[in-house]
Structure formats: structure tokens, C-alpha cells
Design a protein around this motif. Structure first.
Motif, mmCIF file in Angstrom:
data_model
loop_
_atom_site.group_PDB
_atom_site.id
_atom_site.type_symbol
_atom_site.label_atom_id
_atom_site.label_comp_id
_atom_site.label_asym_id
_atom_site.label_seq_id
_atom_site.Cartn_x
_atom_site.Cartn_y
_atom_site.Cartn_z
ATOM 1 N N PHE A 20 0.886 -1.358 -0.031
ATOM 2 C CA PHE A 20 -0.031 -0.063 -0.062
ATOM 3 C C PHE A 20 0.799 1.228 0.103
ATOM 4 O O PHE A 20 0.539 2.385 -0.736
ATOM 5 C CB PHE A 20 -0.996 0.002 1.240
ATOM 6 C CG PHE A 20 -1.645 -1.332 1.176
ATOM 7 C CD1 PHE A 20 -2.744 -1.476 0.401
ATOM 8 C CD2 PHE A 20 -1.518 -2.237 2.393
ATOM 9 C CE1 PHE A 20 -3.638 -2.655 0.320
ATOM 10 C CE2 PHE A 20 -2.372 -3.423 2.511
ATOM 11 C CZ PHE A 20 -3.348 -3.382 1.577
ATOM 12 N N SER A 72 1.082 4.095 -2.996
ATOM 13 C CA SER A 72 0.975 5.717 -2.892
ATOM 14 C C SER A 72 2.151 6.388 -3.188
ATOM 15 O O SER A 72 1.930 7.512 -3.595
ATOM 16 C CB SER A 72 0.809 5.755 -1.227
ATOM 17 O OG SER A 72 0.736 7.137 -0.834
ATOM 18 N N SER A 89 -10.514 0.024 3.398
ATOM 19 C CA SER A 89 -10.417 0.916 2.179
ATOM 20 C C SER A 89 -11.701 0.844 1.374
ATOM 21 O O SER A 89 -11.966 1.880 0.986
ATOM 22 C CB SER A 89 -9.116 0.351 1.414
ATOM 23 O OG SER A 89 -9.097 1.148 0.358
ATOM 24 N N PHE A 144 -11.505 4.602 -0.138
ATOM 25 C CA PHE A 144 -10.301 5.456 0.193
ATOM 26 C C PHE A 144 -9.630 5.310 -1.154
ATOM 27 O O PHE A 144 -9.519 4.298 -1.956
ATOM 28 C CB PHE A 144 -9.315 5.134 1.289
ATOM 29 C CG PHE A 144 -9.916 5.466 2.595
ATOM 30 C CD1 PHE A 144 -10.810 6.682 2.685
ATOM 31 C CD2 PHE A 144 -9.660 4.653 3.730
ATOM 32 C CE1 PHE A 144 -11.162 6.931 3.965
ATOM 33 C CE2 PHE A 144 -9.935 5.127 4.951
ATOM 34 C CZ PHE A 144 -10.704 6.308 5.256
ATOM 35 N N ASP A 163 -5.472 5.816 -3.342
ATOM 36 C CA ASP A 163 -4.211 5.073 -2.671
ATOM 37 C C ASP A 163 -3.467 5.610 -1.654
ATOM 38 O O ASP A 163 -2.873 5.049 -0.938
ATOM 39 C CB ASP A 163 -3.375 5.004 -3.983
ATOM 40 C CG ASP A 163 -3.823 4.039 -5.167
ATOM 41 O OD1 ASP A 163 -4.656 3.276 -4.759
ATOM 42 O OD2 ASP A 163 -3.129 4.064 -6.108
ATOM 43 N N GLU A 178 -4.650 7.437 0.732
ATOM 44 C CA GLU A 178 -5.390 7.162 1.965
ATOM 45 C C GLU A 178 -5.598 5.833 2.516
ATOM 46 O O GLU A 178 -5.395 5.504 3.776
ATOM 47 C CB GLU A 178 -6.985 7.429 1.952
ATOM 48 C CG GLU A 178 -7.176 9.162 1.758
ATOM 49 C CD GLU A 178 -8.519 9.332 1.030
ATOM 50 O OE1 GLU A 178 -9.198 10.625 1.405
ATOM 51 O OE2 GLU A 178 -9.208 8.590 0.491
ATOM 52 N N THR A 179 -5.547 4.777 1.541
ATOM 53 C CA THR A 179 -5.150 3.491 1.967
ATOM 54 C C THR A 179 -3.875 3.225 2.701
ATOM 55 O O THR A 179 -3.860 2.311 3.496
ATOM 56 C CB THR A 179 -5.487 2.613 0.761
ATOM 57 O OG1 THR A 179 -6.780 2.771 0.224
ATOM 58 C CG2 THR A 179 -5.083 1.045 1.027
ATOM 59 N N THR A 227 -5.716 -0.527 -3.302
ATOM 60 C CA THR A 227 -6.593 -1.940 -3.080
ATOM 61 C C THR A 227 -6.737 -3.006 -3.679
ATOM 62 O O THR A 227 -6.581 -4.197 -3.318
ATOM 63 C CB THR A 227 -8.042 -1.298 -2.581
ATOM 64 O OG1 THR A 227 -8.057 -0.209 -1.861
ATOM 65 C CG2 THR A 227 -8.949 -2.357 -2.077
#
Length: 503
Positions: free
Chosen positions: A53, A57, A209, A214, A216, A218-219, A314
Motif C-alpha cells: 500500500f 501511494s 479501504s 479510500f 491510494d 488514504e489506503t 486496494t
């Protein structure tokens, strides 16, 4: 402080006094190092999965700064813009290169600290604390902080290897406490627990997520937040179980701690080349290439799925969840094929399978960019990796001279790390010169081809096993005969695990 393997050590760390009941398997018969190792595996499993994750991001934020995002916030494959001197596509592979080089050059130094000082537990606790603090800082990975967080991620990968080294250094002493048969069962439990922890972590983060919708970034925030809580608890529980340990060896007079780990690796390599030239030598050379390829597939697939297939963080998490699930039938398939042939043949077959899966999957996904097909790719990788790792471990255990499993385990792990930086470096070069990413993924197959060739240079399987049994009294890590080794141990000089690069 008591000597590892002594009667006082066994009494102090327990064996056979564990609690009975529904969770007795979790208590490991009261053996403290086994309890600690298992619980630390829960923390380590989550750390590995959180990287998925965070990587997606970082890719998104780098592409955003470089101006490589389309109107719907997906990566523009035709974008030639760079950020901090590189294309956003190279970010994750560059992190892998940097951390791989750190591990290759500095793990022997860390291993020497573990072997030649009584600071094994202190090193492990320190690495766990530093790793958790880095993960906590990375919760705040946003547009203005992504670059220093990427640098921290490379450092965190190295610290993680130091944590693993400190933890794995307890395994030989645990084996001496409980015996080989019991240790085999413990090892299976360790793997099952870490596997389950990885799956549970993925399910928790993916579930949050999806429920909250959410993106990427926020995940990744969720993943790092869950990880900090998760790892704080399990690192604390795990290291509380671990006993303090004396130095395994005495540093030779006139030798420096900073160079002794390299000296020991060199001595081990020369001994293996001289006394195990028909089997173990070729296997360990092959391991350096096959392990770098297997690790690269995991690292580079995140980049490929994100930028070429267009999967979200996700969705990539679901990809790896599927991969983990399909390692189970892969393990069963591999066991059947190994039984019908032998570990040498089976290991070469599964590497051929990995080549086809990697190459064909990368080419097809580049052409059709289908998310459902990407999940099928994950299933295939899961089956192959579930076959690959147990077969590799079986080959290693059977080509070893009896009684030297602990002494050579650390050198084996160092072989798995020594060129782990090279496949990501090749991927970076391919991306930077403007070639399609698919060729970067395809290039990984070259390392598997080299591994297959090296394995083919080894003697027939029966001769490999015979060589291991013939030289059982020769200590490959020190170059001394069994009786002399026994005398050294009785004199109080432990000849234990060569833990120069457990990772």
C-alpha cells in the motif's frame, strides 16, 4: 548468562513444561525462543504486506509531482517527465536497489555483532523500535513529504533485515533445545502463523479501504496506522519472550568487528568450494540468482500492476491476497512432483514455470490491460511460489552434511540477499532509457535461466546426497574436523550459526 545448548540453558528456557489445552500449539511446550520467534513473525508479516500500500501511494505522489497523471488520476504511460532525476516508474525499483546494496554490504557487520557480542537481543529490540518509528512517520506520507518518506522506506528495508537477522539467530539454539524432529514441526507452525498474519493484515486494510472508499494515498495511511499498532504489540510480546544470549564466538585477537563477518563468509565459501563441490556449491550459486528473481517479481509487480494495468492500491492488495491463497495448492503440487522426481529436478521445473508465468503474463497484460487477467496472474504466481520455496528449502536441507544445518543456515540466507539489488537496477535502467516496463519484468527471467544452468551443473541427485553424508564430519563454516569442533565447543568456544545475513 548461560551457554546456549547447555543443560542450564534448556532448563531456563523451558522444554516440555508448556500448557496443555486448546492453544497448546501456540505455547511451543514452554520454549521461550520458539514462542518469541513465532510472535515476532506476526509483526514481520504485517510489515511486509504494508509495503504494498505504501508503494502504490509513493508511485502516485511521485507521478503527481512529475505531472504524469491523467485526468482520471491514473498514470500516463507515455509521460517522460522526471522527478528528482528519475521517472516515477523507477521509484520503487530504486528503493529496492538502495536497500539491497545496504543489506549486501552491511549485513555481515550486523551479523558479526550478533555472533561475537552478547547484544543479540538489544540489536533486535533496537531494530524493532526504529522500524516502528519509521512506520509511524510514514503515516504522514503526502504530497509535500513523499520523497523523504521514500528515502525512509529504503532505510526501513535495511533495518527490517537487521531485525530478521537478530530473530533468526535464535533458531539454532532452539533446535538444540528441542531436537530436530520437534524443530521441524515448529518451523511449519512459524510459517503458518506468519502466513495467517499476512492474510489477516491484508483483509483488515482492504476491508477498511473498500468500506470507506479510500484512494491510494488514504489506503496507505490506513495501512501504516494499522501496522504501527499491530507491530508495536507483537514486537513487544515477541521480544519479551526472547532470552538474552551470550556471544556465540570469541573475536580472534587482532581482528576487527567490522570486518570479521566478511572474513567468516569468505572462509565458509572456500570450505564449501573445496568439500561440497558436487552439490551444495552449485545450489548456493543458483540460490543467489533464483532468490533475487523471486524477490524482484514481488517488488516489480507492484509497479507493473499500478502503472501498466491501472490497478489501485486496494486492488493490488487483493492481487497479493490471491497470491498468498494459491501458495497452498502450489505447495501440494510441488510436493507431489518432488516425490515423483527429486528436489533438483523439481526446482528446475518450477523455475521454468516461473519464467513462463512472468514473461507471458507481462506480455499479455501489456497488450490487454485486464484486471481480471491480472488476478489470474496472481493465482499462477501463487501456485509457482508455493511450489518454489518449500522445494528450495528441501533441496538445501538434503544437500547439507548432517549436524551442520544451523552452521550453514546463515550463509544460505546471505546468498539469497547478495545480488538482490541487481534485478531492480536492470528494471530502472530499462525504464529510464524509455523501454516498455514489460521488458523490465521479462528481464527477471534471465536470472532464473542462470539458476537453472547452475543447478544443471550439479551432480545427479543421489551423488549430491552421498557427498553430504560423506563429508558430515567436516565443518564447512570453520574448516575443521568434527572431533576438533567438538573439543572447541567443550572448551567453551561455541561454533554456532553463521548469522551474517539472515533475512
Amino acid at each position: 548468562m548461560v551457554e546456549p545448548g547447555s543443560d542450564d540453558f534448556v532448563e531456563e528456557n523451558g522444554h516440555g513444561e508448556g500448557k496443555r489445552g486448546c492453544c497448546s500449539w501456540w505455547n511451543f511446550e514452554g520454549v521461550a525462543p520458539a514462542q518469541g520467534f513465532c510472535r515476532l513473525g506476526v509483526a514481520r508479516g504485517a510489515v511486509v504486506m504494508s509495503n504494498i500500500f505504501l508503494a502504490t501511494s509513493l508511485i502516485y505522489l511521485a507521478a503527481e509531482e512529475a505531472g504524469c497523471l491523467t485526468e482520471n488520476d491514473s498514470y500516463d504511460d507515455d509521460c517522460e517527465n522526471k522527478v528528482h532525476g528519475f521517472k516515477p516508474s523507477s521509484l520503487i525499483s530504486n528503493i529496492a536497489v538502495f536497500s539491497g546494496l545496504l543489506s549486501a554490504f552491511f549485513m555481515p557487520v550486523v551479523g558479526a555483532i550478533v555472533d561475537y557480542t552478547p547484544r543479540r537481543k538489544f540489536l533486535g529490540v533496537t531494530a524493532a523500535v526504529v522500524l516502528t518509528l519509521i512506520q509511524a512517520a510514514q503515516i504522514y506520507t503526502v504530497s509535500s513529504t513523499w520523497y523523504p518518506m521514500a528515502i525512509l522506506q529504503a532505510v526501513a528495508a535495511f533495518v527490517y533485515q537487521a531485525e530478521v537477522l537478530s530473530t533468526y539467530a535464535y533458531l539454532p539454539d532452539t533446535s538444540r533445545i528441542v531436537g530436530e524432529a520437534t524443530m521441524t514441526g515448529y518451523t511449519a507452525k512459524f510459517t503458518q502463523v506468519q502466513f495467517s498474519a499476512q492474510m489477516l493484515f491484508l483483509i483488515v486494510v482492504i476491508g477498511i479501504s473498500i468500506a470507506m472508499g479510500f484512494d491510494d494515498v488514504e489506503t496507505a495511511h490506513v495501512g501504516q496506522s494499522v501496522l504501527v499498532l499491530w507491530s508495536t504489540i507483537w514486537f513487544a510480546i515477541g521480544w519479551k519472550c526472547m532470552p538474552s544470549m551470550p556471544a556465540r564466538r570469541e573475536l580472534p585477537e587482532g581482528h576487527a568487528m567490522i570486518t570479521e563477518g566478511f572474513r567468516q563468509n569468505w572462509r565458509t565459501a572456500k570450505s564449501i568450494n573445496s568439500h561440497y563441490s558436487r552439490g551444495l556449491r552449485w545450489f548456493l550459486l543458483a540460490v543467489a540468482f533464483e532468490e533475487s528473481a523471486a524477490a524482484a517479481y514481488t517488488t516489480l509487480s507492484v509497479v507493473y500492476l499500478d502503472e501498466v494495468v491501472g490497478m489501485s492500491g486496494t486492488e493490488i492488495g487483493i492481487f497479493f491476497l490471491i497470491t498468498l491463497l494459491f501458495t497452498l495448492p502450489g505447495s501440494s503440487l510441488g510436493a507431489k512432483i518432488t516425490h515423483k522426481t527429486n528436489p533438483k529436478t523439481s526446482l528446475r521445473i518450477v523455475q521454468v514455470a516461473l519464467i513462463f508465468i512472468g514473461v507471458i503474463g507481462a506480455l499479455i497484460l501489456d497488450a490487454v490491460q485486464s484486471k481480471p487477467l491480472a488476478y489470474v496472474w496472481g493465482m499462477c504466481f501463487g501456485v509457482a511460489l508455493g511450489w518454489f520455496y518449500p522445494t528450495e528449502n528441501l533441496f538445501f536441507s538434503m544437500c547439507l552434511p548432517k549436524g551442520q544445518e544451523a552452521e550453514l543456515a546463515g550463509f544460505f540466507v546471505y546468498c539469497t540477499q547478495i545480488i538482490g539489488w541487481l534485478p531492480p537496477l536492470i528494471f530502472t535502467v530499462i525504464v529510464e532509457v524509455g523501454w516498455n516496463q514489460k521488458w523490465g519484468v521479462v528481464s527477471v527471467s534471465g536470472f532464473l535461466i542462470v539458476s537453472i544452468i547452475l543447478l544443471s551443473c550439479a551432480a545427479p541427485w543421489d551423488e549430491i546426497v552421498a557427498e553430504a553424508n560423506k563429508n558430515a564430519n567436516f565443518d564447512a563454516t570453520s574448516g575443521i574436523e568434527g572431533e576438533e569442533k567438538k573439543e572447541q565447543n567443550n572448551a567453551g568456544y561455541p561454533v554456532g550459526l553463521e548469522t551474517n545475513a539472515e533475512a
